[in-house]
Design an enzyme around this catalytic site. Structure first.
Site, PDB file in Angstrom:
ATOM      1  N   LYS A 137       6.379   4.138 -12.431  1.00 30.24           N
ATOM      2  CA  LYS A 137       6.140   3.399 -11.185  1.00 30.24           C
ATOM      3  C   LYS A 137       6.231   4.267  -9.940  1.00 30.24           C
ATOM      4  O   LYS A 137       5.560   3.977  -8.952  1.00 30.24           O
ATOM      5  CB  LYS A 137       7.079   2.204 -11.082  1.00 30.24           C
ATOM      6  CG  LYS A 137       6.734   1.131 -12.115  1.00 30.24           C
ATOM      7  CD  LYS A 137       7.587  -0.109 -11.969  1.00 30.24           C
ATOM      8  CE  LYS A 137       7.257  -1.059 -13.113  1.00 30.24           C
ATOM      9  NZ  LYS A 137       7.924  -2.341 -13.004  1.00 30.24           N
ATOM     10  N   GLU A 160      13.056   0.027  -3.735  1.00 30.05           N
ATOM     11  CA  GLU A 160      11.998  -0.518  -2.885  1.00 30.05           C
ATOM     12  C   GLU A 160      12.610  -1.522  -1.940  1.00 30.05           C
ATOM     13  O   GLU A 160      13.602  -2.166  -2.279  1.00 30.05           O
ATOM     14  CB  GLU A 160      11.001  -1.314  -3.749  1.00 30.05           C
ATOM     15  CG  GLU A 160       9.765  -0.588  -4.160  1.00 30.05           C
ATOM     16  CD  GLU A 160       8.896  -1.455  -5.055  1.00 30.05           C
ATOM     17  OE1 GLU A 160       8.064  -0.859  -5.745  1.00 30.05           O
ATOM     18  OE2 GLU A 160       9.032  -2.688  -5.070  1.00 30.05           O
ATOM     19  N   ARG A 208      -3.544  -2.261 -19.420  1.00 30.35           N
ATOM     20  CA  ARG A 208      -3.796  -2.929 -20.704  1.00 30.35           C
ATOM     21  C   ARG A 208      -4.330  -4.321 -20.432  1.00 30.35           C
ATOM     22  O   ARG A 208      -4.377  -4.743 -19.273  1.00 30.35           O
ATOM     23  CB  ARG A 208      -2.479  -3.050 -21.465  1.00 30.35           C
ATOM     24  CG  ARG A 208      -1.454  -3.769 -20.583  1.00 30.35           C
ATOM     25  CD  ARG A 208      -0.158  -4.062 -21.262  1.00 30.35           C
ATOM     26  NE  ARG A 208       0.887  -4.363 -20.312  1.00 30.35           N
ATOM     27  CZ  ARG A 208       1.141  -5.557 -19.806  1.00 30.35           C
ATOM     28  NH1 ARG A 208       0.402  -6.591 -20.170  1.00 30.35           N
ATOM     29  NH2 ARG A 208       2.101  -5.750 -18.925  1.00 30.35           N
TER      30      ARG A 208
HETATM   31  P1  ADP Z   1       7.284  -5.426 -14.290  1.00 25.71           P
HETATM   32  O1  ADP Z   1       6.770  -4.076 -14.645  1.00 25.71           O
HETATM   33  O2  ADP Z   1       8.496  -5.817 -15.030  1.00 25.71           O
HETATM   34  O3  ADP Z   1       6.189  -6.444 -14.305  1.00 25.71           O
HETATM   35  P2  ADP Z   1       7.099  -5.461 -11.384  1.00 25.71           P
HETATM   36  O4  ADP Z   1       7.306  -4.238 -10.570  1.00 25.71           O
HETATM   37  O5  ADP Z   1       5.680  -5.879 -11.587  1.00 25.71           O
HETATM   38  O6  ADP Z   1       7.806  -5.282 -12.777  1.00 25.71           O
HETATM   39  O7  ADP Z   1       7.927  -6.670 -10.752  1.00 25.71           O
HETATM   40  C1  ADP Z   1       8.088  -7.879 -11.426  1.00 25.71           C
HETATM   41  C2  ADP Z   1       8.464  -8.987 -10.441  1.00 25.71           C
HETATM   42  O8  ADP Z   1       9.667  -8.662  -9.738  1.00 25.71           O
HETATM   43  C3  ADP Z   1       7.446  -9.233  -9.349  1.00 25.71           C
HETATM   44  O9  ADP Z   1       6.412 -10.101  -9.751  1.00 25.71           O
HETATM   45  C4  ADP Z   1       8.302  -9.817  -8.243  1.00 25.71           C
HETATM   46  O10 ADP Z   1       8.560 -11.185  -8.451  1.00 25.71           O
HETATM   47  C5  ADP Z   1       9.599  -9.067  -8.394  1.00 25.71           C
HETATM   48  N1  ADP Z   1       9.609  -7.872  -7.516  1.00 25.71           N
HETATM   49  C6  ADP Z   1       9.363  -6.606  -7.884  1.00 25.71           C
HETATM   50  N2  ADP Z   1       9.456  -5.755  -6.839  1.00 25.71           N
HETATM   51  C7  ADP Z   1       9.776  -6.505  -5.772  1.00 25.71           C
HETATM   52  C8  ADP Z   1      10.031  -6.220  -4.383  1.00 25.71           C
HETATM   53  N3  ADP Z   1       9.978  -4.970  -3.896  1.00 25.71           N
HETATM   54  N4  ADP Z   1      10.331  -7.259  -3.567  1.00 25.71           N
HETATM   55  C9  ADP Z   1      10.404  -8.517  -4.046  1.00 25.71           C
HETATM   56  N5  ADP Z   1      10.176  -8.850  -5.316  1.00 25.71           N
HETATM   57  C10 ADP Z   1       9.869  -7.867  -6.186  1.00 25.71           C
HETATM   58  P1  ADP Z   2       1.828  -9.405 -18.290  1.00 27.14           P
HETATM   59  O1  ADP Z   2       2.255  -8.156 -17.558  1.00 27.14           O
HETATM   60  O2  ADP Z   2       0.714  -9.220 -19.237  1.00 27.14           O
HETATM   61  O3  ADP Z   2       1.677 -10.528 -17.366  1.00 27.14           O
HETATM   62  P2  ADP Z   2       4.480  -9.402 -19.364  1.00 27.14           P
HETATM   63  O4  ADP Z   2       4.995  -8.675 -18.169  1.00 27.14           O
HETATM   64  O5  ADP Z   2       5.190 -10.627 -19.811  1.00 27.14           O
HETATM   65  O6  ADP Z   2       2.996  -9.847 -19.203  1.00 27.14           O
HETATM   66  O7  ADP Z   2       4.397  -8.351 -20.557  1.00 27.14           O
HETATM   67  C1  ADP Z   2       3.722  -8.649 -21.742  1.00 27.14           C
HETATM   68  C2  ADP Z   2       4.519  -8.173 -22.911  1.00 27.14           C
HETATM   69  O8  ADP Z   2       4.694  -6.786 -22.887  1.00 27.14           O
HETATM   70  C3  ADP Z   2       5.909  -8.763 -22.998  1.00 27.14           C
HETATM   71  O9  ADP Z   2       6.184  -8.965 -24.366  1.00 27.14           O
HETATM   72  C4  ADP Z   2       6.799  -7.684 -22.421  1.00 27.14           C
HETATM   73  O10 ADP Z   2       8.104  -7.795 -22.935  1.00 27.14           O
HETATM   74  C5  ADP Z   2       6.080  -6.449 -22.898  1.00 27.14           C
HETATM   75  N1  ADP Z   2       6.206  -5.316 -21.982  1.00 27.14           N
HETATM   76  C6  ADP Z   2       5.586  -5.157 -20.808  1.00 27.14           C
HETATM   77  N2  ADP Z   2       5.889  -3.963 -20.257  1.00 27.14           N
HETATM   78  C7  ADP Z   2       6.747  -3.351 -21.100  1.00 27.14           C
HETATM   79  C8  ADP Z   2       7.436  -2.075 -21.087  1.00 27.14           C
HETATM   80  N3  ADP Z   2       7.309  -1.192 -20.093  1.00 27.14           N
HETATM   81  N4  ADP Z   2       8.233  -1.795 -22.125  1.00 27.14           N
HETATM   82  C9  ADP Z   2       8.376  -2.680 -23.128  1.00 27.14           C
HETATM   83  N5  ADP Z   2       7.759  -3.861 -23.210  1.00 27.14           N
HETATM   84  C10 ADP Z   2       6.954  -4.210 -22.212  1.00 27.14           C
END
Ligand code: ADP
Ligand code: ADP
Ligand code: MG
Length: 472
Positions: free
Chosen positions: A115, A199, A291
């Site tokens: 990230k 962040e 993906r």
């Molecule tokens: P992941 O890889 O687990 O999807 P993300 O970086 O996409 O992680 O963040 C997942 C969720 O966490 C976001 O959809 C949001 O709700 C919350 N989030 C992440 N970063 C921030 C931020 N800087 N401020 C507020 N909410 C955040």
């Molecule tokens: P999407 O990003 O497709 O909306 P999710 O954040 O729920 O959905 O992720 C989809 C699947 O991939 C889930 O089973 C989640 O646990 C897995 N997953 C996503 N990112 C990672 C990661 N960095 N490491 C391990 N598992 C992950």
């Protein structure tokens, strides 16, 4: 065109990919662990091969999967989501062994999976990112100094995180001190990397993400956006396409930014660029998922484009068959992630036999699942067991149709999150299309939906389920 594809996944996404293959005249090869021997993907594929006893090791073994693909005469592997889908090493091995990996190149997977690297790449391309650390944090002291500069609240995040895990909000220095080691250790355990970054916390943002398709000739298009603001503990529950909360101008802005982001990293295949919108309507890049996403279905519903088929065409080396001005969207689509969890008992996983399953149908209703009546849900995997996708022309109608479809659906024998979604649909702010990621927390009856809090029992329930499964 590719001829035969090994699907390195299980559950509903494996079935979804098999369906695309069947329509394209491509042979599909399934793989399965012992626990998955009765899985629907095994029954639906043209061929199925055992990965052995361990429930997870086979799905996570790049060399073995590539060997299997070669032995069975496959020319490609589709990784689905989760498992090895964002593992750059896997994509690299596929490439070296002459198997097409259905996704972007390993370099892009590596840089976007990190990230902080993704943030730097986007900043270099002039895309706004959430204010935060330049790279990874070296120490708690650095975190404290930086948080003092950008101002609390801040988000401490695992650099290699995903699935909503490894993220902590810190409201003050004390909070940051308390959480720093916790996030580092969580990141190490869950993602095999101790790297974390910081962040600014955007308070109650909207999560807006854009679906991208890109071919190897540098053509990039978007398929509009999805609103994934309805979350619980940073995990998506309900997704909506297009966002009912964006103006046409905001939509154009964010979709153009996503195309620019994809071009900046020479992206190929399907991908998603995630953004946060603050309360003033400013938008910031958050991360890129390299993906197919769980919620790709709602984009298919509003555009009529089969995203998995496009993934396979792109991986076959074909140019995109649509230009941007040929892509239109119509109506609204909502996806409900139906999890095998008991929402009245702290969302405790609920495994076991499905004694009766009835899929809702009728106009505008799609169910993607791998469950069937008599199926035993193994306790080793993600608890999402079905996706209900509902489409209608108007926002009011997609809500009434969702009520009808959720009522129609029947899953007996286990607990699911279905009743929780019925509650969400009744919330006034949801109906008015006015919500952000603070939605659940701002509704006491949703926040405290659980009557029991048996956290300590989770491990015991899981252990019992695993033992019962082993004895089958
Ligand atoms: P992941 O890889 O687990 O999807 P993300 O970086 O996409 O992680 O963040 C997942 C969720 O966490 C976001 O959809 C949001 O709700 C919350 N989030 C992440 N970063 C921030 C931020 N800087 N401020 C507020 N909410 C955040
Ligand atoms: P999407 O990003 O497709 O909306 P999710 O954040 O729920 O959905 O992720 C989809 C699947 O991939 C889930 O089973 C989640 O646990 C897995 N997953 C996503 N990112 C990672 C990661 N960095 N490491 C391990 N598992 C992950
Ligand atoms: Mg994300």
């Amino acid at each position: 065109m590719l001829q035969k594809i090994l699907i390195a996944n299980r559950g509903e996404i494996a079935v979804r990919i098999i369906r695309a293959c069947a329509e394209m005249g491509i042979l599909a090869v399934a793989v399965y662990s012992d626990a998955d021997r009765y899985g629907l993907h095994v029954k639906k594929a043209d061929e199925a091969h055992s990965l052995g006893e361990d429930p997870l090791a086979g799905y996570l073994n790049p060399h073995h999967l590539v060997n299997l693909a070669l032995e069975t005469g496959c020319d490609a592997i589709h990784p689905g989501y989760g498992f090895l889908s964002e593992n750059s090493h896997f994509a690299e091995i596929c490439h070296l062994r002459g198997i097409r990996f259905i996704g972007p190149g390993s370099e892009v997977i590596r840089s976007m999976g990190d990230k902080t690297q993704a943030r730097s790449a986007m900043q270099a391309a002039g895309i706004p990112v959430v204010p935060g650390s330049e790279g990874n944090l070296e120490s708690l002291d650095e975190a404290l100094a930086l948080a003092g500069e950008i101002g609390y609240p801040v988000m401490l995040k695992a650099t290699s995180g995903g699935g909503g895990r490894g993220i902590r909000r810190c409201d003050d220095a004390e909070d940051l001190r308390k959480n720093y080691e916790r996030v580092v250790s969580e990141a190490t355990k869950a993602f095999g990397s101790a790297e974390v970054f910081l962040e600014k916390c955007i308070v109650n943002p909207r999560h807006i993400e854009v679906q991208i398709l890109a071919d190897r000739f540098g053509n990039v298009i978007h398929l509009f956006e999805r609103d994934c603001s309805i979350q619980r503990r940073n995990q998506k529950l309900i997704e909506i396409a297009p966002s009912p909360q964006l103006t046409e101008e905001q939509r154009n802005t964010v979709c153009d930014l996503a195309v620019r982001a994809a071009k900046a990293v020479n992206y190929e295949n399907a991908g998603t660029v995630e953004f946060l919108f603050d309360q003033d309507g400013n938008c910031y890049f958050m991360e890129m998922n390299t993906r197919v996403q769980v919620e790709h279905t709602i984009t298919e519903a509003i555009t009529g484009i089969d995203i998995v088929e496009e993934q396979i065409r792109i991986a076959s080396g074909l140019p995109l068959r649509y230009s941007q001005d040929e892509i239109e969207y119509r109506g609204f689509a909502i996806q409900f992630r139906i999890n095998a969890e008991d929402p009245r008992n702290d969302f405790l996983p609920s495994f076991g036999r499905i004694t009766r399953y009835y899929a809702p149908g009728g106009p505008g209703v799609r169910t993607d699942t791998a469950i069937y009546t008599g199926y035993d849900i193994p306790p080793f995997y993600d608890s999402m067991i079905a996706k209900l996708i509902v489409w209608a022309l108007k926002w009011e109608d997609v809500i009434s149709r969702s009520h009808r479809a959720l009522d129609d659906m029947e899953i007996s024998g286990i607990k699911t999150t279905r009743p929780y979604y019925q509650q969400i649909l009744r919330a006034e702010r949801f109906c008015k299309a006015d919500f952000d990621t603070g939605f659940v927390d701002s509704h006491p009856h949703l926040l405290r939906y659980s009557e029991k809090r048996h956290k300590a029992h989770i491990a015991a329930v899981l252990a019992a389920a695993i033992a019962a499964h082993a004895g089958l």
